[in-house]
Design a protein around this motif. Structure first.
Motif, PDB file in Angstrom:
ATOM      1  N   VAL A   1       1.569   6.792  -6.757  1.00 58.74           N
ATOM      2  CA  VAL A   1       0.639   7.868  -7.061  1.00 58.74           C
ATOM      3  C   VAL A   1       1.078   9.173  -7.020  1.00 58.74           C
ATOM      4  CG1 VAL A   1      -1.577   8.530  -6.611  1.00 58.74           C
ATOM      5  CG2 VAL A   1      -1.220   6.126  -6.612  1.00 58.74           C
ATOM      6  N   ARG A   2       2.069   9.668  -5.926  1.00 62.71           N
ATOM      7  CA  ARG A   2       2.329  10.818  -5.533  1.00 62.71           C
ATOM      8  C   ARG A   2       3.670  11.110  -6.417  1.00 62.71           C
ATOM      9  NH1 ARG A   2      -0.297  14.128  -2.302  1.00 62.71           N
ATOM     10  NH2 ARG A   2       1.715  14.936  -1.393  1.00 62.71           N
TER      11      ARG A   2
ATOM     12  N   ALA B   1       2.231   1.718  -3.425  1.00 57.05           N
ATOM     13  CA  ALA B   1       1.154   2.286  -4.378  1.00 57.05           C
ATOM     14  C   ALA B   1       0.931   3.847  -4.205  1.00 57.05           C
ATOM     15  CB  ALA B   1      -0.052   1.503  -4.062  1.00 57.05           C
ATOM     16  N   TYR B   2       0.986   4.129  -3.019  1.00 60.86           N
ATOM     17  CA  TYR B   2       0.838   5.343  -2.655  1.00 60.86           C
ATOM     18  C   TYR B   2       1.998   6.533  -3.033  1.00 60.86           C
ATOM     19  CZ  TYR B   2       0.009   9.939   0.242  1.00 60.86           C
ATOM     20  OH  TYR B   2      -0.298  11.094   0.505  1.00 60.86           O
ATOM     21  N   GLY B   3       3.152   5.898  -2.617  1.00 59.34           N
ATOM     22  CA  GLY B   3       4.094   6.496  -3.487  1.00 59.34           C
ATOM     23  C   GLY B   3       4.294   6.787  -4.789  1.00 59.34           C
TER      24      GLY B   3
ATOM     25  N   HIS C   1       6.730   9.658  -6.468  1.00 62.60           N
ATOM     26  CA  HIS C   1       7.990   9.415  -5.990  1.00 62.60           C
ATOM     27  C   HIS C   1       9.025   8.040  -6.461  1.00 62.60           C
ATOM     28  CE1 HIS C   1       6.972  12.393  -2.562  1.00 62.60           C
ATOM     29  NE2 HIS C   1       6.250  11.556  -2.353  1.00 62.60           N
TER      30      HIS C   1
ATOM     31  N   PHE D   1       0.774  -1.253  -0.140  1.00 62.55           N
ATOM     32  CA  PHE D   1       0.194   0.100   0.116  1.00 62.55           C
ATOM     33  C   PHE D   1       0.930   1.335  -0.030  1.00 62.55           C
ATOM     34  CE2 PHE D   1      -2.013   3.495   2.433  1.00 62.55           C
ATOM     35  CZ  PHE D   1      -3.230   3.513   1.560  1.00 62.55           C
ATOM     36  N   ALA D   2       1.907   1.412   0.656  1.00 61.48           N
ATOM     37  CA  ALA D   2       2.724   2.407   0.737  1.00 61.48           C
ATOM     38  C   ALA D   2       3.544   2.584  -0.393  1.00 61.48           C
ATOM     39  CB  ALA D   2       3.803   2.177   2.117  1.00 61.48           C
TER      40      ALA D   2
END
Length: 202
Positions: free
Chosen positions: A61-62, A57-59, A64, A54-55
């Motif tokens: 999307v942002r 995927a979030y990164g 990074h 999840f981290a």
């Protein structure tokens, strides 16, 4: 969490009568024991690895950059440490004759492991004229300290945070060698403990 909950599993099944019930089915003791081990391992590491995904995927999307080598190494370290304490828990649970004994033993082992993680205690040992290499060896025999040092070495390859102890580690292992040690040692320790637990349990 792993050590305390697992240390009560086998002896708890024996106390409440679940063990006799499960072994009444057409399955071998080996299949039941290692199936329970694999199931608990999956139950432990799946939420942690899912949070890591999840981290990621979030990164992504942002926007990074993903440090894939660090991420895969952290995932491996988590699995290695989980296997280590899971094996210890199964060994304790097979040796104990009651839930209270297994719980007390698991807490005692945890306190010893945490005490050997304390750099203050290691400093006292060094000031007691013990060989620094021996003290560092004691620390490296602690799977929790091995995990901690390997986590530090990713962003601090010179291990400046450890002070003079870093020279002993880097001279004997090097960065790559120590990372391999941190992955292999807890895993092997946990598997050996689990096999000893199975031998005693059977």
């Amino acid at each position: 969490f792993i050590l305390v909950t697992t240390a009560r599993s086998l002896v708890g099944d024996r106390e409440v009568g679940n063990l006799e019930y499960m072994l009444a089915f057409p399955m071998s003791l080996r299949a039941w024991y290692w199936g329970k081990f694999a199931g608990r391992f999956a139950l432990i590491v799946t939420p942690v690895l899912a949070a890591l995904v999840f981290a990621l995927a979030y990164g992504a999307v942002r926007g990074h950059d993903m440090p894939w080598s660090h991420i895969s190494l952290y995932a491996g370290l988590i699995c290695a440490l989980a296997a280590c304490f899971l094996g210890m828990g199964f060994l304790l649970s097979s040796l104990a004759r009651s839930t209270e004994v297994s719980l007390g033993s698991s807490l005692m082992i945890w306190l010893i492991v945490v005490a050997l993680l304390d750099l203050l205690l290691l400093s006292v040992l060094i000031r007691s004229q013990l060989d620094p290499a021996f003290v560092v060896g004691v620390a490296l025999a602690n799977p929790l300290q091995t995990f901690r040092t390997a986590s530090m070495i990713l962003f601090d390859p010179q291990l400046i945070l450890l002070g003079p102890a870093s020279y002993v580690i880097l001279d004997h292992f090097g960065v790559s060698g120590y990372v391999a040690w941190a992955l292999a040692y807890p895993t092997v320790l946990g598997i050996v403990a689990a096999f000893l637990g199975y031998w005693n349990f059977s």
